[in-house]
Write an enzyme that holds these catalytic residues in place. Structure first.
Site: not given
Length: 369
Positions: A83, A180
């Site tokens: 991420s 999310s």
């Protein structure tokens, strides 16, 4: 998986982070932290890159690169950055804002009309800013079991999005914060629509090539390997199950939220360049650093960037990431220090996560000798 990453950041700091000659006899605390992650937390390998405010870098390794052969871990080897990719995607979006090609407070439907429709989901009421800040209410598309069952399967972004739109919204846009991966999936689609180019090309051109990240890249479709010297990545379902190698996987399911491959030192360079104003004009960097509370422990989330408080005062900025086989944490401080730590498995418990986080914080809080 990718969603685990938000509470780990990227770091830069002040002061010399290396032992002086007088203290050379004492164990190096960074090396000791990595050793403990391998011996006590049973990680296959741990790697770190530390840069002081004078720009001096030191790399560390512990464990083995290959559990079968016992091969040495390559110093500053490539890893899947998970991420941390969100920070790259957000930078491209904010560059487009600076170029007047994108507006943060425009609804998604301005760029992708009709794309976001579902139960409580309406792209006419979700803004680009809410995507980048995780305040959209969009449910996560990630199906961890499916990914681990078939890690080499290719996914089209639209296929992933359909998995999110089959669920109902978690809350009204802007009502709260919730991590999310779907937010960055949509942001990636917007970037492609606005630029007319693949997202990976834009990340490579606008960031990686621009600041000379020689060991970082956004994989092309079908590229499942890690190209340069690297430790193998591993996964296990429970603490007692055997390690399974997952180095080669198709990162398409991570895409704009998690596909980038990099090294610890390149991640340090990226966050240092970002915080130093080399990638965004001041107005857009200020927007990126405008944060909302993100969970507990004082962590706050901006636009693809987290700020995490340090026990010695101040904060560090970064993101962190997890993807099967690898977990990274670290970031930069305002005064020029940087640390990034990579593990060759996702920590299986909160204690191991905390040990990696503590290693980052302890390194950033070390006093110069």
């Amino acid at each position: 998986m990718l969603a685990v990453t938000v509470l780990t950041g990227a770091v830069m700091t002040t002061g010399a982070l290396f032992p002086s000659t007088a203290s050379a006899a004492r164990p190096d605390p960074v090396q000791s932290s990595l050793n403990a992650l391998v011996t006590d937390d049973r990680m296959p390998a741990a790697l770190a890159s530390v840069t002081d405010r004078q720009g001096r870098t030191h790399n560390y390794t512990a464990g083995v690169a290959d559990l079968k052969t016992g091969a040495k871990v390559p110093k500053d080897g490539q890893v899947r950055a998970g991420s941390n990719t969100k920070a790259f995607t957000a930078v491209v979006a904010l560059q487009l804002v600076a170029e007047k090609k994108l507006a943060l407070d425009a609804p998604v439907d301005t760029y992708l009309p009709g794309l976001l429709r579902g139960e409580g989901i309406d792209g006419r009421h979700i803004t680009v800013r809410q995507l980048l800040q995780h305040t959209s209410g969009l449910p996560d598309y990630l199906d961890k079991r499916a990914i681990l069952k078939d890690p080499q399967r290719y996914y089209e972004p639209r296929e992933l999005l359909d998995g999110a739109l089959a669920q109902k919204a978690h809350f009204a846009p802007g009502a709260k914060w919730e991590y999310s991966n779907t937010n960055y999936l949509v942001a990636g689609l917007i970037i492609q629509k606005v630029t007319g180019r693949p997202l990976g090309e834009e990340i490579n051109r606008r960031i990686i090539d621009r600041i000379g990240l020689r060991h970082t890249y956004f994989p092309t479709p079908g590229d499942m390997a890690v190209r340069e010297p690297h430790p193998k990545g591993y996964h296990r379902d429970t603490a007692d199950s055997p390690w399974r190698e997952v180095t080669e996987l198709d990162p398409s399911w991570g895409w704009a939220a998690g596909a980038v491959i990099s090294t610890n030192s390149d991640l340090n360079r990226f966050y240092a360049a970002l915080l130093g104003g080399r990638l965004l004009p001041p107005a857009q960097l200020a927007q990126m650093r405008t944060t909302v509370p993100a969970g507990d422990l004082g962590v706050r989330y901006g636009l693809g960037l987290t700020s995490t408080p340090l026990p010695c005062g101040g904060v560090y900025w970064g993101h962190g990431g997890t993807i099967p086989g690898y977990a990274t944490s670290g970031g930069v401080t305002e005064d020029g220090r940087a640390v990034n730590i990579a593990l060759t498995a996702i920590p299986g418990d909160s204690a191991t996560e905390q040990h990696a986080q503590t290693a980052v914080e302890t390194t950033l809080c070390r006093k110069p000798h």
